[in-house]
Design a protein around this motif. Structure first.
Motif, PDB file in Angstrom:
ATOM      1  N   MET A 481      28.409  75.276 -11.219  1.00 45.75           N
ATOM      2  CA  MET A 481      29.244  76.330 -10.640  1.00 45.75           C
ATOM      3  C   MET A 481      28.499  77.200  -9.622  1.00 45.75           C
ATOM      4  O   MET A 481      29.028  78.223  -9.194  1.00 45.75           O
ATOM      5  CB  MET A 481      29.770  77.235 -11.765  1.00 45.75           C
ATOM      6  CG  MET A 481      30.591  76.513 -12.827  1.00 45.75           C
ATOM      7  SD  MET A 481      32.312  76.363 -12.351  1.00 45.75           S
ATOM      8  CE  MET A 481      32.890  78.040 -12.609  1.00 45.75           C
ATOM      9  N   VAL A 484      30.325  78.572  -6.603  1.00 42.72           N
ATOM     10  CA  VAL A 484      31.526  79.371  -6.858  1.00 42.72           C
ATOM     11  C   VAL A 484      31.148  80.849  -6.821  1.00 42.72           C
ATOM     12  O   VAL A 484      30.452  81.359  -7.704  1.00 42.72           O
ATOM     13  CB  VAL A 484      32.153  79.010  -8.219  1.00 42.72           C
ATOM     14  CG1 VAL A 484      33.387  79.883  -8.482  1.00 42.72           C
ATOM     15  CG2 VAL A 484      32.530  77.532  -8.253  1.00 42.72           C
ATOM     16  N   LEU A 495      40.884  76.517 -14.696  1.00 37.77           N
ATOM     17  CA  LEU A 495      39.748  76.127 -15.534  1.00 37.77           C
ATOM     18  C   LEU A 495      40.203  75.863 -16.968  1.00 37.77           C
ATOM     19  O   LEU A 495      39.737  74.923 -17.630  1.00 37.77           O
ATOM     20  CB  LEU A 495      38.685  77.218 -15.488  1.00 37.77           C
ATOM     21  CG  LEU A 495      37.283  76.839 -15.964  1.00 37.77           C
ATOM     22  CD1 LEU A 495      36.696  75.715 -15.113  1.00 37.77           C
ATOM     23  CD2 LEU A 495      36.369  78.063 -15.923  1.00 37.77           C
ATOM     24  N   LEU A 511      29.591  74.168 -18.578  1.00 32.97           N
ATOM     25  CA  LEU A 511      29.362  74.776 -17.269  1.00 32.97           C
ATOM     26  C   LEU A 511      27.879  75.052 -17.087  1.00 32.97           C
ATOM     27  O   LEU A 511      27.157  75.290 -18.070  1.00 32.97           O
ATOM     28  CB  LEU A 511      30.137  76.088 -17.132  1.00 32.97           C
ATOM     29  CG  LEU A 511      31.649  76.048 -17.389  1.00 32.97           C
ATOM     30  CD1 LEU A 511      32.242  77.444 -17.212  1.00 32.97           C
ATOM     31  CD2 LEU A 511      32.333  75.060 -16.468  1.00 32.97           C
ATOM     32  N   VAL A 514      26.371  79.421 -13.640  1.00 31.45           N
ATOM     33  CA  VAL A 514      27.485  80.311 -13.330  1.00 31.45           C
ATOM     34  C   VAL A 514      26.930  81.653 -12.864  1.00 31.45           C
ATOM     35  O   VAL A 514      26.103  82.267 -13.557  1.00 31.45           O
ATOM     36  CB  VAL A 514      28.395  80.515 -14.558  1.00 31.45           C
ATOM     37  CG1 VAL A 514      29.606  81.372 -14.182  1.00 31.45           C
ATOM     38  CG2 VAL A 514      28.838  79.172 -15.120  1.00 31.45           C
TER      39      VAL A 514
END
Length: 547
Positions: A481, A484, A495, A511, A514
């Motif tokens: 991620m 993002v 999601l 994930l 993040v």
């Protein structure tokens, strides 16, 4: 910003001479342009001169660029002319122009108060260039009848051709002689002269045309002249308070404000990078708002930055915004001393000045470059240009903004999700289509390459499912991620849909990498209640976990 009392002594030692000399050089160009662009907008010539006085002082007090050459602008003059055509019956163009300038100033002031400087992004580079090119050609075409002494009028090509046909393509020999001679001299000056001589050439040609027109009694020969200018009178007064007039001018004011701000900001930032000067977009909004309100109160017209005048200010050595104040003083002196002689100027000479000025900035290279790089953007650029030339400025800008939004949605409607593998001997993961990488059986490493927002989130589950279908042995999916930067509620729901869809296939979703703000948004959405996977600090840890 303007210097306060304790700084004036330092200013006099360091910058006064440079700013004053730059102001004198720019004033030479601004005098004929102010008259020409006012007449291009269908306004009396003195309106352009008034727009070059108090507006420059107000921008100097509120703006941020030391090089922005403010005043009447050719592209805005075209927009103003079309907007004034919407004025109710019984309202003079000068009265409508004051209301238009007031609305532009108020719109820009409101945008500054609401921190809406990001609205500049509504006009993408293809739209802005297509608009400027179309406006350049339209202005040049509209001045051709004036150059030849023809009664034909119009800005859009069909209307101009229809008017010329109705007049039998008539033209006046004396006016054409003045216009063509001025055109050739201006082109020769641009081609052969350099430095100060090139800058003074337009004014010298203008003065020569005045002297010749006076000596040969051009008016008796049928040569159209500018006509006597009224004496300098800067009496401050409110624009006409007529609700119907203000409402009729509002759509045009919105477009003039947007184009004026965007084009001025582009010029300010370009010259700011060259001189290592920081430009404050909100201050530019405030400066342009103050300038246009000043124009509305002092008999002027909407103003913005001119690229040619701004470059000239920079090259002439302008150091602070006091240059604008000195330009205003020089323009005031010119109105006091030259009002009589300027009335003898043939309109054909002004038309030549406008044509040479606008066509000097014509650039066709970006069409070629855009066609090579992104054909949809090139087609949008060309469409905007043709709409300006053949239909209207409003339609061109409206379609340009909608086209830019459509292209953005097209590019972002389906998020790019890359299948990634480990570069041998490292902990780095790259796209398997671009690098020689290693993949773990049963573990699918995917990278989401953009933020998850309402524009693209709906397709996330479908895109990931395509990768899963191509690898039927998948037991676990690890989403990297790191690209993002944001996730909205639509992204959160997408999601969740992906998580539940994989769970039904007995595939776990994890994930990795993040970002903190994104994780904060996930927690705010109470994702702990449904998310059953893990969040890993690095993608390598996520891929190796449980393998």
């Amino acid at each position: 910003m303007l210097l306060k009392w304790p700084d004036w002594k330092a200013y006099g030692r360091r910058y006064f001479r440079e700013d004053l000399l730059a102001a004198l050089v720019v004033s030479v160009l601004l005098i004929p342009q102010s008259i020409a662009y006012a007449m291009l907008a269908g306004l009396p010539p003195q309106v352009g001169l008034y727009a070059s006085l108090l507006p420059l002082v107000f921008y100097a007090a509120l703006g941020s660029s030391p090089h922005l050459g403010l005043g009447p602008v050719a592209v805005l003059a075209l927009m103003i002319a079309q907007t004034l055509g919407q004025a109710p019956p019984g309202v003079s163009p000068s009265e409508a122009a004051l209301v238009l300038a007031a609305e532009v100033g108020l719109i820009l002031a409101l945008a500054a108060a609401l921190r809406l400087d990001a609205l500049a992004a509504l006009l993408s580079v293809p739209v802005l260039h297509g608009f400027e090119t179309g406006a350049t050609l339209s202005i040049a075409a509209s001045q051709l009848p004036v150059l030849l002494g023809s009664p034909a009028k119009g800005f859009e090509l069909p209307a101009l051709l229809e008017s010329a046909w109705a007049s039998g393509f008539a033209w006046q020999g004396g006016a054409a002689a003045y216009g063509l001679a001025a055109l050739l001299l201006l082109l020769a000056a641009r081609r052969w002269l350099k430095g100060m001589a090139a800058r003074l050439a337009p004014l010298l040609i203008l003065l020569g045309a005045i002297a010749l027109a006076a000596g040969s009694d051009a008016v008796s020969r049928g040569v159209p002249l500018v006509g006597a200018l009224p004496p300098l009178h800067l009496g401050l007064a409110l624009p006409r308070l007529d609700a119907g007039l203000w409402l009729a001018m509002l759509p045009g004011a919105l477009l003039v404000a947007l184009v004026g701000f965007v084009s001025s900001l582009v010029v300010a930032e370009s010259l700011g990078r060259r001189a290592n000067v920081r430009i404050d977009a909100r201050a530019e909004l405030r400066g342009l708002a103050g300038a246009n309100l000043a124009a509305a109160l002092s008999g002027g017209m909407p103003v913005a930055a001119s690229f040619s005048r701004s470059v000239l200010m920079s090259d002439a050595g302008s150091r602070t915004r006091m240059t604008g104040v000195f330009i205003a003083l020089a323009m005031g002196a010119a109105m006091l001393l030259l009002a009589g002689p300027l009335g003898l100027l043939p309109k054909a000479v002004l038309a030549a000045t406008i044509m040479v000025a606008v066509l000097s900035g014509l650039k066709l290279g970006p069409y070629r470059d855009a066609w090579r790089y992104a054909r949809p953007e090139a087609l949008l650029m060309l469409t905007v240009s043709l709409l300006v030339l053949c239909w209207s400025v409003t339609a061109a800008l409206g379609l340009g903004v909608l086209g830019s939004i459509a292209l953005l949605l097209q590019r972002t409607a389906r998020p790019h999700v890359a299948l990634i593998g480990r570069v041998p001997g490292t902990e780095h993961y790259r796209n398997i289509d671009r690098h020689a990488v290693e993949c773990l059986p049963g573990v699918l490493g995917l990278r989401i390459d953009e933020s998850l927002l309402f524009t693209n989130a709906r397709s996330l589950s479908d895109v990931v499912q395509l990768h899963v279908n191509a690898h039927p042995d998948t037991r676990r999916v690890v989403l990297q991620m790191s690209p993002v930067n944001a996730i909205d509620f639509s992204g959160l729901e997408a999601l969740r849909e992906l998580h539940d869809n994989l769970a039904r296939q007995q595939i776990r979703l994890d994930l990795s990498e993040v970002k903190g703000p994104v994780l904060d948004r996930l927690r705010a959405g109470a994702w702990q209640g449904w998310f059953r996977g893990q969040v890993f600090l690095s993608h390598h840890q996520g891929m190796e976990a449980g393998s």
